[in-house]
Design an enzyme around this catalytic site. Structure first.
Site, PDB file in Angstrom:
ATOM      1  N   ILE A  66      56.147   3.920 -31.720  1.00  0.00           N
ATOM      2  CA  ILE A  66      55.080   5.025 -32.233  1.00  0.00           C
ATOM      3  C   ILE A  66      53.847   4.874 -32.248  1.00  0.00           C
ATOM      4  CG2 ILE A  66      57.132   6.597 -33.012  1.00  0.00           C
ATOM      5  CD1 ILE A  66      56.005   5.851 -35.924  1.00  0.00           C
ATOM      6  N   TYR A 156      52.289  -0.779 -49.621  1.00  0.00           N
ATOM      7  CA  TYR A 156      53.479   0.093 -49.160  1.00  0.00           C
ATOM      8  C   TYR A 156      53.305   1.416 -49.848  1.00  0.00           C
ATOM      9  CZ  TYR A 156      57.945   2.382 -48.830  1.00  0.00           C
ATOM     10  OH  TYR A 156      58.990   3.241 -48.724  1.00  0.00           O
ATOM     11  N   ALA A 158      50.928   2.597 -51.649  1.00  0.00           N
ATOM     12  CA  ALA A 158      49.735   3.409 -51.161  1.00  0.00           C
ATOM     13  C   ALA A 158      49.956   3.888 -49.955  1.00  0.00           C
ATOM     14  CB  ALA A 158      48.467   2.461 -50.950  1.00  0.00           C
TER      15      ALA A 158
END
Length: 255
Positions: A66, A156, A158
């Site tokens: 993605i 992580y 954040a």
């Protein structure tokens, strides 16, 4: 909302689920398919996606990273070409990193935010014209640590905090389009995410035991328990619910 109501409302709808090859993402894909939706399960690895697709005939696999430049458009086009619409986008794919302030590097921070913040943003943007037409919804997958500190993995936390703020902001931004945006913040669930972050099995087990000792309900969550709430938030029978972050963590956020 009963299971029968959910199945009736989701029959014939199209749902994109990222990170559908295992864990919570697989459970989400299966839950929507069982409710009657067409599901495009997206992930980087084809074999796990095929395993997910074998769980229900309503699931189709689409292998893509993605974060790749053209991936959001390719994912949305695959769903529209197959079923003619997109009704729900579930931004489940994400990464975890143990990284103290002393150990942080610009490249690791960038990689984490690319996966947890930028990629969901660009996929939501690509799906937006179709979501507007369908008066659909976006469900983002956050974490308990999206709204509480996590020493040793602050970046992580954040990144998930950013995703929660995007959830609330998009919800307001898209009200005129009648596109709902919500999030589920999961507590610790036994999945592959920690192993994928490069942690050894012994360290992973130590982390799980530590979390179990802090969770008021005294156990880790199960993927289907998180998936059930994603299904509820994405279901058209919740038309007045937007901008919410539902925490499913056994009470961990309370301590």
């Amino acid at each position: 909302m009963t299971k029968d109501q959910s199945a009736h409302q989701l029959a014939g709808k199209t749902v994109i689920v990222t990170g559908a090859g295992s864990g919570i993402g697989r459970a989400i894909a299966i839950a929507f398919a069982q409710a009657g939706a067409h599901v495009l399960g997206v992930g980087r690895r084809r074999d796990p996606l095929d395993e997910t697709a074998r769980e229900h005939p309503g699931i189709a696999a689409f292998a893509a990273d993605i974060r790749a430049e053209q991936a959001p458009e390719a994912i949305v086009d695959a769903a529209v070409d197959r079923w003619g619409r997109v009704d729900v986008l579930v931004n489940n794919a994400g990464g975890f990193a143990v990284m103290s302030l002393a150990e942080a590097t610009a490249s690791r921070v960038t990689d984490l935010f690319d996966l947890n913040v930028t990629a969901p943003t660009m996929l939501a943007q690509a799906a937006l014209p179709h979501l507007r037409r369908a008066h659909g919804s976006i469900v983002n997958l956050s974490s308990t640590y999206g709204h509480r500190p996590q020493p040793g993995a602050a970046h992580y936390a954040a990144s998930k905090s950013a995703l929660e703020h995007l959830t609330r902001s998009w919800a307001l931004e898209l009200t005129d389009d009648r596109v709902r945006v919500n999030a589920v913040a999961s507590g610790p669930v036994r999945t592959e995410v920690l192993t994928s972050a490069g942690l050894s099995d012994a360290v992973v087990e130590e982390m799980y035991e530590h979390e179990i000792g802090r969770i008021p309900l005294g156990r880790l969550g199960e993927p289907h328990e998180v998936a059930g709430w994603v299904l509820r938030l994405g279901d058209p029978t919740a038309p007045w619910l937007t901008g919410q972050v539902v925490t499913v963590d056994g009470g961990l956020e309370l301590i």
